[in-house]
Design a protein around this motif. Structure first.
Motif, PDB file in Angstrom:
ATOM      1  N   LEU A 163      38.461  66.432  56.076  1.00  0.00           N
ATOM      2  CA  LEU A 163      38.536  66.258  54.620  1.00  0.00           C
ATOM      3  C   LEU A 163      39.980  66.147  54.149  1.00  0.00           C
ATOM      4  N   VAL A 164      40.843  66.997  54.703  1.00  0.00           N
ATOM      5  CA  VAL A 164      42.259  66.944  54.311  1.00  0.00           C
ATOM      6  C   VAL A 164      42.879  65.625  54.746  1.00  0.00           C
ATOM      7  N   ALA A 165      42.450  65.077  55.889  1.00  0.00           N
ATOM      8  CA  ALA A 165      43.012  63.814  56.372  1.00  0.00           C
ATOM      9  C   ALA A 165      42.653  62.653  55.457  1.00  0.00           C
ATOM     10  N   VAL A 166      41.556  62.759  54.728  1.00  0.00           N
ATOM     11  CA  VAL A 166      41.141  61.681  53.833  1.00  0.00           C
ATOM     12  C   VAL A 166      41.779  61.820  52.453  1.00  0.00           C
ATOM     13  N   LEU A 167      42.302  62.997  52.120  1.00  0.00           N
ATOM     14  CA  LEU A 167      42.879  63.232  50.794  1.00  0.00           C
ATOM     15  C   LEU A 167      44.000  62.246  50.451  1.00  0.00           C
ATOM     16  N   PRO A 168      44.955  61.959  51.356  1.00  0.00           N
ATOM     17  CA  PRO A 168      45.996  60.990  50.990  1.00  0.00           C
ATOM     18  C   PRO A 168      45.441  59.615  50.648  1.00  0.00           C
ATOM     19  N   ALA A 169      44.384  59.189  51.350  1.00  0.00           N
ATOM     20  CA  ALA A 169      43.805  57.885  51.049  1.00  0.00           C
ATOM     21  C   ALA A 169      43.211  57.866  49.648  1.00  0.00           C
ATOM     22  N   SER A 180      40.126  63.789  43.294  1.00  0.00           N
ATOM     23  CA  SER A 180      40.071  63.767  44.760  1.00  0.00           C
ATOM     24  C   SER A 180      39.558  65.086  45.317  1.00  0.00           C
ATOM     25  N   LEU A 181      40.081  66.190  44.780  1.00  0.00           N
ATOM     26  CA  LEU A 181      39.619  67.497  45.269  1.00  0.00           C
ATOM     27  C   LEU A 181      38.146  67.722  44.936  1.00  0.00           C
ATOM     28  N   GLY A 182      37.704  67.244  43.784  1.00  0.00           N
ATOM     29  CA  GLY A 182      36.293  67.380  43.437  1.00  0.00           C
ATOM     30  C   GLY A 182      35.392  66.609  44.384  1.00  0.00           C
ATOM     31  N   LEU A 183      35.817  65.375  44.711  1.00  0.00           N
ATOM     32  CA  LEU A 183      35.035  64.588  45.662  1.00  0.00           C
ATOM     33  C   LEU A 183      34.998  65.254  47.036  1.00  0.00           C
ATOM     34  N   LEU A 184      36.120  65.770  47.481  1.00  0.00           N
ATOM     35  CA  LEU A 184      36.165  66.413  48.791  1.00  0.00           C
ATOM     36  C   LEU A 184      35.362  67.715  48.798  1.00  0.00           C
ATOM     37  N   GLY A 188      32.340  68.526  51.190  1.00  0.00           N
ATOM     38  CA  GLY A 188      32.294  69.711  52.035  1.00  0.00           C
ATOM     39  C   GLY A 188      30.970  70.438  51.954  1.00  0.00           C
ATOM     40  N   LEU A 189      30.391  70.509  50.773  1.00  0.00           N
ATOM     41  CA  LEU A 189      29.091  71.166  50.636  1.00  0.00           C
ATOM     42  C   LEU A 189      28.011  70.418  51.409  1.00  0.00           C
ATOM     43  N   VAL A 190      28.032  69.092  51.321  1.00  0.00           N
ATOM     44  CA  VAL A 190      27.047  68.302  52.071  1.00  0.00           C
ATOM     45  C   VAL A 190      27.258  68.472  53.568  1.00  0.00           C
TER      46      VAL A 190
END
Length: 416
Positions: A163-169, A180-184, A188-190
């Protein structure tokens, strides 16, 4: 094409293949393919989203998502297979495939996000409408094998790293940090839900495998207990007599060296005890090999019930009036057939029936839970071959008629 012709050309019948498998094998096949179906998640999600809004402006991302979704599906299938094998304590290279699968998922998420539309105040919804769900689905799909192949703590750490690796994208697309944090966080819950589901499937299969191993051990113990019973009886009979023979022989040697005439008397007693021991050994062996028919039937029921096999016995009204030789050989048939049920099947029910037809006695034994593997009578086993020899000594015969799938029937016939 007939079934035999299909088998000759190598065509696999799915229904027959399913019936030919044992219960643990069926369970593993079902649970394994349940996991494999989760690997197909990126493809239908991409197709549905793209077909729902073909003019969304995300055409480059959609084409890339389809290609990467197919690639990840193939890698994820392999990752699921190796991870499940590792969970079931089978040799596998699951770590390599988990790393490859995770790399494909992160790279695919970056490609979809960067090739998709940029986010601004006017069209910020397009990120949520296409690229973010596709990227999240790729991460979900990759996390399934991770939850199976790694311990829960390590799996959670690997998921967080993804999840953290996708945050910059996400930030490069123009989305705010909060979005971005909300989407991640939602992703994470899923992932937690998917990880628990996949881990539960693997755990359930491991339980089935352990129960199958325990059942095989129980069958071996039942046979071992019978051998111990015979060795204990033989020891009880021979132990005292052999000790007496050794003592009297030693006494006879001492008397003979002194020239005493009592040595001959001691040796005569040794001879008498030895002959008595031979008779007792024959009685023990005869009792083991020629046990009463009713006693063998009751023993078979007790052994089968201890292995959780329902046993139905019908010996008729006058079984105890049969000749001793007939009872003996039929009792041995029951004993050997019971051993075969425990060793070569996963029976849940077994029936033993005795009836008379003309001048012959017919003993029929039938059980279910037989996998499609060569039975001892069809392969190199000696159990049923030994029974045929015993029956032949009494002008009897043993047959194994062809019955329905999963069933085994044994018929022993002896003339009165």
């Amino acid at each position: 094409m007939s079934r035999r012709g299909a088998e000759q050309v190598g065509v696999v019948n799915p229904v027959r293949s399913w019936r030919d498998r044992s219960k643990p094998q069926r369970s593993e096949l079902y649970l394994r393919w349940s996991l494999y179906l989760m690997a197909l998640a990126p493809l239908p999600v991409t197709v549905l989203i793209n077909s729902a809004d073909p003019d969304s402006g995300a055409d480059p991302a959609s084409r890339v998502a389809l290609v990467l979704g197919l690639a990840q599906t193939l890698v994820t299938l392999r990752a699921y297979r190796t991870s499940l094998d590792h969970y079931l304590n089978r040799p596998t290279d699951h770590l390599r495939w988990l790393a490859v699968n995770g790399g494909v998922a992160v790279a695919g998420s970056w490609a979809v996000l960067l090739l998709g539309p940029r986010v601004d105040a006017a069209d910020g919804g397009e990120l949520v409408a296409f690229t973010a769900p596709v990227a999240s689905t790729m991460l979900f799909s990759a996390f399934g094998p991770v939850s199976v192949g790694l311990r829960p703590l390590r799996a959670a750490l690997a998921g967080a790293v993804g999840l953290v690796a996708v945050l910059p994208a996400l930030l490069l697309t123009g989305a705010t940090l909060a979005t971005s944090l909300g989407l991640l966080a939602g992703s994470g819950l899923v992932m937690v839900f998917i990880g628990c589901s996949c881990r539960s499937f693997a755990w359930l299969q491991s339980v089935v495998q352990e129960l199958d191993t325990a059942r095989e051990a129980q069958a071996r113990l039942a046979v071992a207990e019978e051998r111990l019973r015979f060795s204990r009886d033989l020891h009880d009979v021979m132990g005292r007599n052999l000790t007496t023979i050794a003592l009297k022989s030693e006494l006879a040697v001492q008397l003979a060296r002194r020239g005493r005439p009592e040595a001959a008397e001691q040796m005569a007693e040794v001879q008498q005890i030895a002959q008595e021991s031979q008779r007792e050994v024959r009685d023990v062996v005869r009792g083991y090999r020629t046990a009463a028919l009713h006693a063998e039937a009751v023993g078979a029921r007790a052994v089968l019930r201890s292995a959780d096999v329902a046993c139905e016995i019908d010996l008729g009204e006058h079984a105890e009036q049969l000749p001793e030789a007939v009872q003996s050989v039929l009792g041995w048939v029951i004993r050997e057939a019971t051993t075969n049920v425990l060793r070569h099947s996963e029976a849940g029910h077994c029936s033993i029936r005795l009836r008379r037809e003309g001048g012959r006695v017919l003993l029929e034994l039938e059980n279910d839970g037989v996998p499609a593997v060569p039975l001892p009578s069809q392969g190199g086993g000696t159990g049923l071959s030994g029974l045929r020899e015993r029956l032949a000594a009494h002008n009897g015969e043993l047959t194994v008629p062809d019955v329905g799938p999963g069933l085994f029937r044994l018929l022993a016939s002896v003339p009165l």
